[in-house]
Design an enzyme around this catalytic site. Structure first.
Site, PDB file in Angstrom:
ATOM      1  N   HIS A   1       0.848  -1.190   0.000  1.00 15.85           N
ATOM      2  CA  HIS A   1       0.000   0.000   0.000  1.00 15.85           C
ATOM      3  C   HIS A   1       0.883   1.238   0.000  1.00 15.85           C
ATOM      4  O   HIS A   1       2.099   1.152   0.203  1.00 15.85           O
ATOM      5  CB  HIS A   1      -0.998  -0.008   1.163  1.00 15.85           C
ATOM      6  CG  HIS A   1      -0.391   0.043   2.537  1.00 15.85           C
ATOM      7  ND1 HIS A   1       0.515  -0.890   3.001  1.00 15.85           N
ATOM      8  CD2 HIS A   1      -0.573   0.932   3.569  1.00 15.85           C
ATOM      9  CE1 HIS A   1       0.852  -0.583   4.245  1.00 15.85           C
ATOM     10  NE2 HIS A   1       0.222   0.520   4.609  1.00 15.85           N
TER      11      HIS A   1
ATOM     12  N   HIS B   1       1.478   3.802   1.973  1.00 13.42           N
ATOM     13  CA  HIS B   1       1.898   4.542   3.162  1.00 13.42           C
ATOM     14  C   HIS B   1       3.422   4.605   3.110  1.00 13.42           C
ATOM     15  O   HIS B   1       4.079   3.653   2.676  1.00 13.42           O
ATOM     16  CB  HIS B   1       1.428   3.859   4.444  1.00 13.42           C
ATOM     17  CG  HIS B   1       0.027   4.240   4.847  1.00 13.42           C
ATOM     18  ND1 HIS B   1      -0.711   3.506   5.736  1.00 13.42           N
ATOM     19  CD2 HIS B   1      -0.748   5.293   4.480  1.00 13.42           C
ATOM     20  CE1 HIS B   1      -1.901   4.088   5.908  1.00 13.42           C
ATOM     21  NE2 HIS B   1      -1.942   5.166   5.144  1.00 13.42           N
TER      22      HIS B   1
ATOM     23  N   ASP C   1       5.921   4.333   5.091  1.00 17.12           N
ATOM     24  CA  ASP C   1       6.823   3.340   5.687  1.00 17.12           C
ATOM     25  C   ASP C   1       6.895   2.059   4.856  1.00 17.12           C
ATOM     26  O   ASP C   1       7.685   1.165   5.162  1.00 17.12           O
ATOM     27  CB  ASP C   1       6.440   3.031   7.141  1.00 17.12           C
ATOM     28  CG  ASP C   1       4.996   2.580   7.304  1.00 17.12           C
ATOM     29  OD1 ASP C   1       4.120   3.113   6.589  1.00 17.12           O
ATOM     30  OD2 ASP C   1       4.731   1.709   8.145  1.00 17.12           O
ATOM     31  N   HIS C   2       6.106   1.975   3.799  1.00 15.40           N
ATOM     32  CA  HIS C   2       6.162   0.806   2.914  1.00 15.40           C
ATOM     33  C   HIS C   2       6.722   1.133   1.532  1.00 15.40           C
ATOM     34  O   HIS C   2       6.853   0.237   0.702  1.00 15.40           O
ATOM     35  CB  HIS C   2       4.768   0.177   2.789  1.00 15.40           C
ATOM     36  CG  HIS C   2       4.286  -0.400   4.088  1.00 15.40           C
ATOM     37  ND1 HIS C   2       4.239  -1.743   4.344  1.00 15.40           N
ATOM     38  CD2 HIS C   2       3.864   0.208   5.229  1.00 15.40           C
ATOM     39  CE1 HIS C   2       3.802  -1.944   5.574  1.00 15.40           C
ATOM     40  NE2 HIS C   2       3.564  -0.776   6.139  1.00 15.40           N
TER      41      HIS C   2
ATOM     42  N   HIS D   1      -7.406  -2.066   5.801  1.00 16.39           N
ATOM     43  CA  HIS D   1      -6.546  -1.009   6.316  1.00 16.39           C
ATOM     44  C   HIS D   1      -7.177   0.355   6.021  1.00 16.39           C
ATOM     45  O   HIS D   1      -8.221   0.435   5.384  1.00 16.39           O
ATOM     46  CB  HIS D   1      -5.134  -1.146   5.708  1.00 16.39           C
ATOM     47  CG  HIS D   1      -4.075  -0.415   6.484  1.00 16.39           C
ATOM     48  ND1 HIS D   1      -4.009  -0.415   7.854  1.00 16.39           N
ATOM     49  CD2 HIS D   1      -3.028   0.355   6.079  1.00 16.39           C
ATOM     50  CE1 HIS D   1      -2.976   0.320   8.244  1.00 16.39           C
ATOM     51  NE2 HIS D   1      -2.366   0.808   7.179  1.00 16.39           N
TER      52      HIS D   1
ATOM     53  N   ASP E   1      -0.379  -4.134   5.749  1.00 20.44           N
ATOM     54  CA  ASP E   1      -0.963  -3.881   7.051  1.00 20.44           C
ATOM     55  C   ASP E   1      -2.435  -4.277   7.025  1.00 20.44           C
ATOM     56  O   ASP E   1      -3.126  -4.005   6.044  1.00 20.44           O
ATOM     57  CB  ASP E   1      -0.879  -2.389   7.368  1.00 20.44           C
ATOM     58  CG  ASP E   1       0.552  -1.879   7.509  1.00 20.44           C
ATOM     59  OD1 ASP E   1       1.499  -2.654   7.473  1.00 20.44           O
ATOM     60  OD2 ASP E   1       0.703  -0.658   7.640  1.00 20.44           O
TER      61      ASP E   1
ATOM     62  N   HIS F   1       6.195  -5.709  11.750  1.00 18.85           N
ATOM     63  CA  HIS F   1       5.564  -4.381  11.688  1.00 18.85           C
ATOM     64  C   HIS F   1       5.297  -3.855  13.103  1.00 18.85           C
ATOM     65  O   HIS F   1       4.221  -3.364  13.423  1.00 18.85           O
ATOM     66  CB  HIS F   1       4.261  -4.435  10.869  1.00 18.85           C
ATOM     67  CG  HIS F   1       3.806  -3.085  10.404  1.00 18.85           C
ATOM     68  ND1 HIS F   1       2.884  -2.325  11.081  1.00 18.85           N
ATOM     69  CD2 HIS F   1       4.168  -2.331   9.343  1.00 18.85           C
ATOM     70  CE1 HIS F   1       2.682  -1.182  10.442  1.00 18.85           C
ATOM     71  NE2 HIS F   1       3.447  -1.162   9.378  1.00 18.85           N
TER      72      HIS F   1
END
Lengths: 306, 306
Positions: A63, A65, A67-68, A143, A213, A271
């Site tokens: 996805h 976000h 941090d990914h 999510h 997530d 995570h």
């Protein structure tokens, strides 16, 4: 059958800490590398784990976000500098191209390879990649933004020839590939020797599921049933169950309940929220539900085997 | 006068290595933090050096090559998560806003602080920031894309009162600020006491120059003359002088010649190419030209003093 390794480059969550890089993994399947998510610093960890840049052809982003995916642009820039040439395919939500293409156009002009975006539609499971030895399916995550997990499955391999029987029936070499594929053997005097006399079954295909997530989601159970290894996000512990729900994340216990109900072989937790000094309590809570649970950590390499 | 520290978060160049993060520095001037460049992993190093996120108000980007700015989006995302609230000003080439604003809009919706871009025009030197204690000027760099260095200068401070003379002339407390600012004192019987009897001169202002990325450029000499510390890129050694020229970088020796000709007090070398296993040879070549040269390294903190 060939190599099937899971390399953990990062297993933290949104806030990087001194202990954890954000989410990044690399699967090494028969020396082809597949990256899952690409957090900031992914290229540093890639190098540190001594994996080969040239072996990576496909990146799967769960996805959009940060941090990914914040490590993507830096890693691609570096690939250009080190002369990587093969096409790079990014499997991600359809919005990914409109987010990253302008950055590539600005920072990575004249790349010596093409970057192709392949859309992954969320909220479903379908085959999104396939080659001669593996198949990748998307998995529905729950999510705050559209998100997909990934199921990597080996294809069923060849049956194993029994050497004694090859000799006994004098099976010529040119016939053996067909027998490995399941055919019977016809002797020179016309007798049919059933395949089951000549071979043992193919190895069961290895299967790895990445679920991050996501909030607790029983819809996953039939799809990931019995996988060799389940990576499931475990952002929080029991202490923050309400926060997990509110932010569409899972607790370690919820991850373990999914693992148990899906009858997976092993559960890898990751995570992790920056709020935990170490993840021992998460591990203990998970093991109360599902004993073969363990913690991801940076630079961990897991070899899937039969 | 107050604190003036240079913190090295990263001093590598385009290719991150196991030893070096890309270019990032933080100046701590009287507990206000000023960041220069922001390479991938800057936020990790920021945390590792135990600097305070809330103290950072201004970021100065030399140019829009990835190794100088790929850490920006991740760091700003983290600032949002940790509840930083003050305005963040990014001083950079005018194109920076069109590059980063879409990323901020996509990844950092609802930031609890504003991000403002202040254009820095290349190929000139002018005051680009000023507050009550410091002034920042842009410096002309010669590079493949528009690029600016930065000169951080303390403003001239207050003169120091001589305690004995304050007592001798019975100077009332309410007059002392004016005397520190340079005024004479008039006694109750009308005598004029010259300021020079009452004070010693203010401390000489500290000055720090950041020159990266740039080819050898003597146009810098009059602007950086006599600075307390010069950081100058030294991407290559003598072995790669032609490559330095071709890529608009400097050798360590060239950096040292600039330092010597500008009469700076100390030279800090950085922006090292990944081709060097260690930078000892760069240091030796620089010291042949200018003895007070030394190597930057991650987590180095330099305290400028008088």
């Amino acid at each position: 059958m060939g190599k099937f390794e899971v390399n953990i480059l990062g297993c933290g969550s949104a806030l990087p800490t001194a202990r954890h890089y954000p989410s990044t993994q690399i699967l090494n399947i028969r020396d082809n590398l597949f990256m899952i998510d690409c957090g900031e610093g992914a290229q540093i960890q890639f190098r540190r784990m001594r994996l080969k840049f040239t072996r990576l052809g496909h990146i799967f982003l769960s996805h959009l976000h940060g941090d990914h995916c914040f490590g993507l642009i830096g890693m691609i820039s570096t690939f250009a500098l080190v002369g990587r040439t093969g096409e790079l395919v990014i499997h991600a939500h359809p919005q990914a191209e409109q987010v990253f293409r302008p950055q590539l156009d600005f920072f990575c002009r004249d790349l010596p390879f093409t970057v192709r975006f392949e859309p992954v539609l969320p909220n479903r499971t379908e085959v999104i990649y396939e080659d001669k030895s593996i198949r990748v399916r998307s998995l529905p995550m729950i999510h705050r933004v559209p998100c997909s997990g990934f199921l990597f499955e080996e294809k069923v391999g060849m049956r194993h020839l029994l050497g004694d029987m090859m000799n006994f029936y004098n099976v010529p070499v040119y016939r053996r590939a067909a027998i490995k594929a399941g055919e019977d053997f016809v002797t020179s005097d016309g007798r049919i020797i059933p395949n089951s006399y000549l071979t043992t079954p193919a190895d069961p295909p290895l299967r790895y599921a990445y679920c991050s997530d996501t909030a607790y989601n029983e819809a996953l159970l039939p799809i990931i049933e019995g996988v060799d290894l389940l990576y499931h996000e475990a952002t929080f512990g029991d202490d923050a169950e309400a926060l997990a729900k509110e932010t569409c994340h899972s607790t370690a216990r919820q991850a373990a309940i999914i693992a148990r109900k899906a009858g997976v072989k092993q559960l890898l937790l990751g995570h992790f929220s920056a709020r935990y000094e170490n993840e021992q309590q998460l591990l203990e809570q998970a093991r109360e539900e599902f004993a073969p649970s363990f913690l991801a950590r940076e630079e961990l390499k897991i070899i899937l085997g039969r």
